[in-house]
Design a protein around this motif. Structure first.
Motif: not given
Lengths: 251, 298
Positions: A69, A103, A107, A155-156, A159
């Protein structure tokens, strides 16, 4: 928004970063499961811990997804592609929101595949050791679902951190040091504070107890609470990232 | 209506660097305008302010009547080449363009057309990391052309191009202008754009020094008298004593101030032999040096 989702998906498919991360996630899933099935005593394998043993690598998958991410957003700055991204979509907030969504989905998908792979290793490997593979029950499926959701959240979060901090090496190193060293130390010495720190909140979406230095577990957040606080962390960092990115010069 | 309007545009980075200082200009449709100035003059910062990549510290900019970010599907109205290295090294050329096209809602057949226009079809499926600087420059130009825009903003497009590529670029820009498109092209190599542009903007140290049609600006500039003499050093002394600005390189002198007749008379009076004496209209480079020099003295 649909065009942006498609563009983000094409970005993922058109370089080897996602493939490399996928291979890494596959290896950290498969290798511990194979080694543990091969070398643990038969009694341990057939006990209640079978599923934990099979998915031993999943926490590592989570960290790989966190880095994935971060790379997804910081890579835009590192390679200078952010210029074309913002020329095509000058509304910078949209770019970040779409990346968060894509993302998060990737994930979730990656963790789903990792768990399926781990179970496949169990289906093949356990009978070789003379242990019957038991199909996951409702509780195990609920655990897996929480692992999948957490993978998406982390994962977010990667980001969002990448959008906020931009510098790739600093963000990856700083985040891993925080997640793997700083938070565990705070949890060990101040578990009531540690329970509210981001990576502990993410882990509480999956498992409840938070361990203190004395070895005892303190009461943490419930799964829904942890989920909501996780969303809060992602939202807070993302809003800050959007706010700052709208004022940042792309030079 | 002007295609690009910048009014009192300025940009300050930190407290010390004033990259662009109260710059105002308009660009008319269907013209090629050269945005000229040395490295670090403020050209790139100004171009980036036009497309909302850099926030102005002061002033306003309008492109096609509004802010770039308020245009619907901006790459279909304004194409920008701002960063030839802005491609992921592991992505193929065609995919790099497809990413931009997809984001902007541009169909993929435009990707093929743009690659064909910049003559990069053969290398389109190779990773960008294997491209030469000139190929990356062509890819960046293709990205600017993707949306078939009516305005092109090109920041140093000839960087990395070989002489053949520079000639190709010149023809290419002329063809775009012939189609009625507006081109704003920056360069620090003045000779490179001299044969291509209609109008020029000259910027130095963040300040706009001149703006107008190239023919008008060069006409008002002082002509240069060129002389070759085996006694060039002696003649240089005589001319400088009479207030002329002289550049000497070996036996050649470039003189600003006196006419060729006056130079001939000074040489004759001083007993200096001349092998060559001619008057030249100033080049863009001469013009730039004159304008920049005048402002520096002021």
């Amino acid at each position: 928004m649909i065009a942006l989702l498609r563009a983000e998906s094409l970005k993922l498919r058109s370089t080897r970063t996602a493939l490399g991360m996928g291979i890494a996630a596959g290896l950290v899933t498969v290798l511990p499961a194979i080694l543990l099935i091969a070398f643990l005593p038969k009694d341990t394998l057939s006990g209640d811990e079978t599923r934990t043993i099979l998915t031993a690598g999943s926490s590592l998958v989570t960290y790989i997804l966190l880095v994935f991410g971060i790379l997804g957003m910081t890579g835009e700055y590192r390679h200078g592609t952010i210029t074309y991204t913002y020329l095509a979509t000058p509304r910078r907030g949209r770019v970040i929101v779409v990346k968060l969504v894509v993302y998060a989905l990737v994930g979730c998908l990656a963790m789903l595949l990792a768990l399926l792979l781990a179970n496949l290793i169990g289906v093949i490997g356990l009978p070789i050791r003379g242990v019957r593979f038991a199909a996951p029950d409702g509780a195990a499926i609920a655990d897996s679902a929480r692992q999948i959701v957490t993978a998406g959240l982390i994962t977010a979060f990667g980001v969002a951190l990448g959008a906020l901090l931009r510098a790739q090496v600093v963000t990856v190193a700083g985040t891993l040091i925080w997640a793997l060293m700083v938070e565990p130390l705070i949890v060990a010495f101040k578990p009531h504070i540690g329970a509210w720190l981001p990576f502990n909140v993410f882990s509480q979406v999956i498992s409840l107890p938070i361990g203190g230095a004395e070895g005892g577990a303190v009461e943490g957040l419930s799964h829904p609470e942890a989920f909501l606080v996780s969303i809060g962390y992602i939202a807070a960092v993302s809003v800050l990232a959007v706010f700052i990115s709208m004022r940042r010069d792309v030079t | 209506m002007a295609v690009i309007e910048a009014a009192h545009l300025s940009k300050r980075f930190g407290k010390k660097v004033l990259a662009v200082d109260d710059v105002s200009f308009t660009i008319q449709p269907g013209t090629i305008t050269g945005f000229l100035g040395p490295n670090g003059a403020g050209k790139t910062t100004t171009l980036r302010m036009l497309v909302d990549l850099v926030r102005p510290s002061g002033g306003t900019v309008r492109i096609l009547g509004s802010r770039y970010s308020d245009l619907a599907r901006p790459p279909t109205r304004v194409g920008a080449l701002l960063d030839a290295s802005g491609f992921h090294p592991g992505r193929s050329g065609v995919n790099a363009l497809r990413v931009v096209a997809t984001s902007a809602g541009i169909p993929y057949d435009r990707v093929d057309a743009a690659l064909e226009m910049v003559e990069l079809e053969g290398a389109a499926r190779r990773a960008v990391k294997g491209y030469s600087t000139g190929m990356k420059q062509r890819l960046a130009l293709a990205a600017a052309l993707l949306g078939d825009p009516e305005v092109l903003l090109l920041d140093e497009p000839a960087n990395g191009l070989d002489p053949e590529g520079v000639r190709w670029l010149r023809t290419f820009l002329r063809a775009r202008a012939a189609e009625g498109r507006t081109v704003l092209v920056s360069s620090h190599v003045l000779a490179e754009v001299e044969q291509t542009v209609d109008d020029i903007l000259i910027i130095s140290r963040g300040k706009l020094l001149a703006h107008g049609p190239i023919s008008e600006l060069t006409r008002t500039a002082q002509p240069v008298v060129r002389v070759r003499s085996p006694q060039a050093k002696t003649l240089e002394g005589l001319l400088v004593a009479r207030g002329a600005a002289v550049n000497r390189l070996g036996d050649a002198l470039a003189i600003r101030g006196p006419s060729s007749a006056a130079v001939g008379e000074i040489a004759h009076t001083g007993g200096v032999v001349l092998h060559e004496l001619l008057t030249e209209q100033p080049s863009l480079e001469d013009l730039f040096m004159q304008i920049a020099g005048t402002r520096k003295e002021a």
